[in-house]
Enzyme design. Structure first.
Site, PDB file in Angstrom:
ATOM      1  N   LYS A  56     -10.205  -5.516   5.041  1.00  0.00           N
ATOM      2  CA  LYS A  56      -9.295  -6.269   4.180  1.00  0.00           C
ATOM      3  C   LYS A  56      -7.967  -6.468   4.901  1.00  0.00           C
ATOM      4  O   LYS A  56      -7.463  -5.542   5.547  1.00  0.00           O
ATOM      5  CB  LYS A  56      -9.096  -5.499   2.867  1.00  0.00           C
ATOM      6  CG  LYS A  56      -8.245  -6.215   1.832  1.00  0.00           C
ATOM      7  CD  LYS A  56      -8.158  -5.384   0.545  1.00  0.00           C
ATOM      8  CE  LYS A  56      -7.360  -6.069  -0.543  1.00  0.00           C
ATOM      9  NZ  LYS A  56      -7.261  -5.272  -1.785  1.00  0.00           N
ATOM     10  N   SER A 131      -8.627  -7.580  -6.019  1.00  0.00           N
ATOM     11  CA  SER A 131      -8.077  -8.377  -4.932  1.00  0.00           C
ATOM     12  C   SER A 131      -8.905  -8.327  -3.641  1.00  0.00           C
ATOM     13  O   SER A 131      -8.684  -9.141  -2.761  1.00  0.00           O
ATOM     14  CB  SER A 131      -6.652  -7.914  -4.627  1.00  0.00           C
ATOM     15  OG  SER A 131      -6.652  -6.577  -4.174  1.00  0.00           O
ATOM     16  N   SER A 155      -9.235  -3.051  -7.512  1.00  0.00           N
ATOM     17  CA  SER A 155      -9.488  -4.076  -6.492  1.00  0.00           C
ATOM     18  C   SER A 155     -10.655  -3.828  -5.547  1.00  0.00           C
ATOM     19  O   SER A 155     -11.033  -4.728  -4.811  1.00  0.00           O
ATOM     20  CB  SER A 155      -8.230  -4.302  -5.661  1.00  0.00           C
ATOM     21  OG  SER A 155      -7.375  -5.164  -6.348  1.00  0.00           O
TER      22      SER A 155
END
Ligand code: GLN
Length: 476
Positions: A56, A131, A155
Site C-alpha cells: 500500500k 482505504s 481499511s
C-alpha cells in the site's frame, strides 16, 4: 513475479489497483531471489524467498515513490525502508508496486485517491473498498501473491471483505509502524491481505515483533502463528454481539454470516449472544479521535520538508497554496473537523469526551472476552456499493464503517475472511472475527479451520478463468 506481471498486463487497465510499479526492477529483484535460491539460500530463514508482495502506498519502501494517494506527495521518493519492509526483505520477499488507496488512508472506497479509484474485480462498476482498495483488488485478481495494507478503522478488513480475500488487522502494538505514514497514531496498524488465512499467519510471523523505532510496539513473544493453525477448534466459544445484527444489515449478508455460524457449529464451536452496549457511540467517537490525530499528523505537509511545494509571495501564502492544492476534499474536511474538536472551548466537549467513551468501548470488549474467546460479526453491512454512490454524502460513507472501527478503538485484533456471495450481482461477502489483545493465534486458527471447510476462498472473479498457472496461495 512473471506470472504476476502477466496478470497485471491482463487486468490492471480495468482495475487500477496500483498507483505505480516498475516491472524491470521487480524482475531484477526476482532474478536476484532466484540466484539466492540456486546458491542454496536457507528457505527456513527466508520463508518468502522470491514471493512477490505489493505494498500500500502509505508504507515507506526505500527509493520507491511514496504518495499516500495524495497530490501533495506526488513526486516524493522514500529515503528509507519501513521496519515491515526490512523484515519482508530479510525473509526474501520481492517487494514491488505501490498500491492504490484513499488519500492518507481516509475513506472507505479508494475513491478519495488523487490517482482515481480502484475497481472491484467482481464488478467493475463497484468499489474495491477502502482505504486499502488497491491491496485487496490486487490480491484478489492475482496481481501479487499478498499485499500489505493499513487499518485505522477497517481499511484492511473492509476491502478484503468486499473483494473476497483475507485481511488481518493485528493487535495495536503487534507490528511496528515505523515507516507507515501516520493518519491516526492511536489507531493505525499495518497488516497483511492474502489469499488464505495460512498466508496471513505466515506473514504475521514475519511482520510482528517489538521495534525500538516504534515505542508503541510491544515485546510479545514472537510466535509461529502457522504452527497453531491446524489445532482443533472444538469447544472454542464465540460471542455474537447483538448490536451488530441490526436493521440495515443486508439480508444476504445476514444469511451468509448465519450460514457460517452453522458451519462453525458443525466444527465444534459454541456460540452465545453477547452485548457491546456502547456500540452506538463508536462512529462518533472514532470520527472525533481519528480527525483530531489526523489534523496534528498532517501538519507536517507544509511544502517545506516533504513533497510538493506551491510557491507564494510569503511563507504563509506558500503554506496555504501548497496545502490548498495538495490535499483533496476529504483530507481537508478531516483536518478542519480535527482542528475544531481540539480547539480551546471545544476540547472538553468533544475530544476529551470521546476519549472517555473510547475507554467504555474498550471495556465492553474486555468484558465480553471474559465470557467468550472471540467475537463474530459481518465485516460490512452490505456487499460492495457502486462507484460514486456515497461520494456526495460523507456521513453515509462514515456509517459504512460501523462494524470495523470499534476494533481499532479497543486496540484488539480482527480478521475478515470470505463467507459467501450475494446473488445478483455476485459479490463477495465477508465475515469478521475479533480476538483479544494479542489473541491472533486463536483468531487465525478458527479462521483457518472455517476457511478450509468452505469453498469461498477458492472462487475467482469472472472473466479471469483463462488464468491457469497462478497458484491460489503462496507455495514453498
Ligand atoms: N474508513 C475509515 C476512515 O475513513 C477507516 C480508514 C482506515 O482504516 N484507514 O477513516
Amino acid at each position: 513475479m512473471e506470472s504476476c506481471l502477466r496478470q497485471i498486463s491482463r487486468v490492471e487497465d480495468r482495475l487500477h489497483a496500483f498507483i505505480s510499479y516498475n516491472a524491470d526492477r521487480a524482475l531484477a529483484d526476482a532474478t536476484a531471489a532466484d540466484n539466492d535460491r540456486a546458491n542454496g539460500a536457507d528457505i527456513r530463514s527466508k520463508p518468502f524467498l522470491g514471493i512477490p508482495i505489493a505494498i500500500k502506498d502509505v508504507i515507506a519502501v526505500k527509493d520507491h515513490p511514496l504518495t499516500c494517494g495524495s497530490r501533495i506527495l506526488g513526486n516524493f521518493i522514500s529515503p528509507y525502508d519501513a521496519t515491515v519492509i526490512e523484515k519482508l526483505r530479510a525473509a526474501g520477499a520481492v517487494i514491488f508496486g505501490r498500491l492504490n488507496m484513499d488519500e492518507f488512508a481516509m475513506g472507505s472506497s479508494t475513491e478519495n485517491s488523487a490517482f482515481g479509484p480502484t475497481r472491484n474485480p467482481w464488478d467493475l462498476g463497484r468499489i474495491a473498498g477502502g482505504s486499502s482498495g488497491g491491496s485487496a483488488a490486487a490480491v484478489t485478481a492475482d496481481e501479487c501473491m499478498a499485499a500489505l495494507g493499513s487499518d485505522t478503522g477497517g481499511s484492511i478488513r473492509q476491502p478484503a471483505a468486499l473483494c473476497g480475500c483475507v485481511g488481518l488487522k493485528p493487535t495495536y502494538g503487534r507490528v511496528s509502524r515505523y515507516g507507515l505514514v501516520a493518519f491516526a497514531s492511536s489507531l493505525d496498524q499495518i497488516g497483511p491481505l492474502t489469499k488464505s488465512v495460512r498466508d496471513a499467519a505466515r506473514l504475521l510471523g514475519v511482520l510482528s515483533g517489538v521495534d525500538p523505532r516504534d515505542s508503541t510496539s510491544v515485546p510479545e513473544p514472537q510466535l509461529d502463528f502457522e504452527l497453531a493453525l491446524d489445532r482443533d477448534v472444538k469447544g472454542v466459544k464465540i460471542g455474537l454481539p447483538k448490536e451488530y445484527f441490526i436493521g440495515g444489515l443486508d439480508p444476504e449478508v445476514n444469511e451468509a454470516v448465519h450460514q457460517a455460524i452453522r458451519q462453525m457449529e458443525s466444527l465444534g464451536v459454541e456460540f452465545v449472544e453477547v452485548s457491546l452496549p456502547h456500540t452506538e457511540y463508536a462512529i462518533a467517537t472514532y470520527y472525533i479521535i481519528a480527525t483530531a490525530e489526523a489534523s496534528a499528523n498532517l501538519a507536517r505537509f507544509d511544502g517545506v520538508r516533504y513533497g510538493r511545494r506551491v510557491e507564494g509571495s510569503d511563507p504563509y501564502e506558500m503554506y496555504c497554496r501548497t496545502r490548498g492544492e495538495g490535499f483533496g476534499a476529504e483530507v481537508k474536511r478531516r483536518i478542519i473537523l480535527g482542528t475544531y474538536v481540539l480547539s480551546s472551548g471545544y476540547y472538553d466537549a468533544y475530544y476529551l469526551r470521546a476519549q472517555k467513551v473510547r475507554t467504555l468501548i474498550r471495556q465492553d470488549f474486555l468484558k465480553a472476552f471474559e465470557k467468550v474467546d472471540l467475537l463474530l460479526t459481518p465485516t460490512t453491512p452490505t456487499p460492495a456499493f457502486c462507484l460514486g454512490e456515497k461520494m456526495e454524502n460523507p456521513l453515509e460513507m462514515y456509517l459504512y464503517d460501523i462494524f470495523t472501527l470499534s476494533c481499532n478503538l479497543a486496540g484488539i485484533c480482527g480478521l475478515s475472511l470470505p463467507c459467501g456471495f450475494s446473488s445478483n450481482p455476485k459479490l463477495p461477502i465477508g465475515l469478521q472475527l475479533l480476538g483479544k489483545p494479542f489473541g491472533e493465534e486463536l483468531l487465525l486458527r478458527v479462521g483457518h479451520s472455517y476457511e478450509q471447510s468452505t469453498p469461498w476462498h477458492r472462487e475467482k472473479p469472472p472473466g479471469e478463468s483463462q488464468r491457469s498457472e497462478e497458484p491460489d496461495r503462496i507455495l514453498y
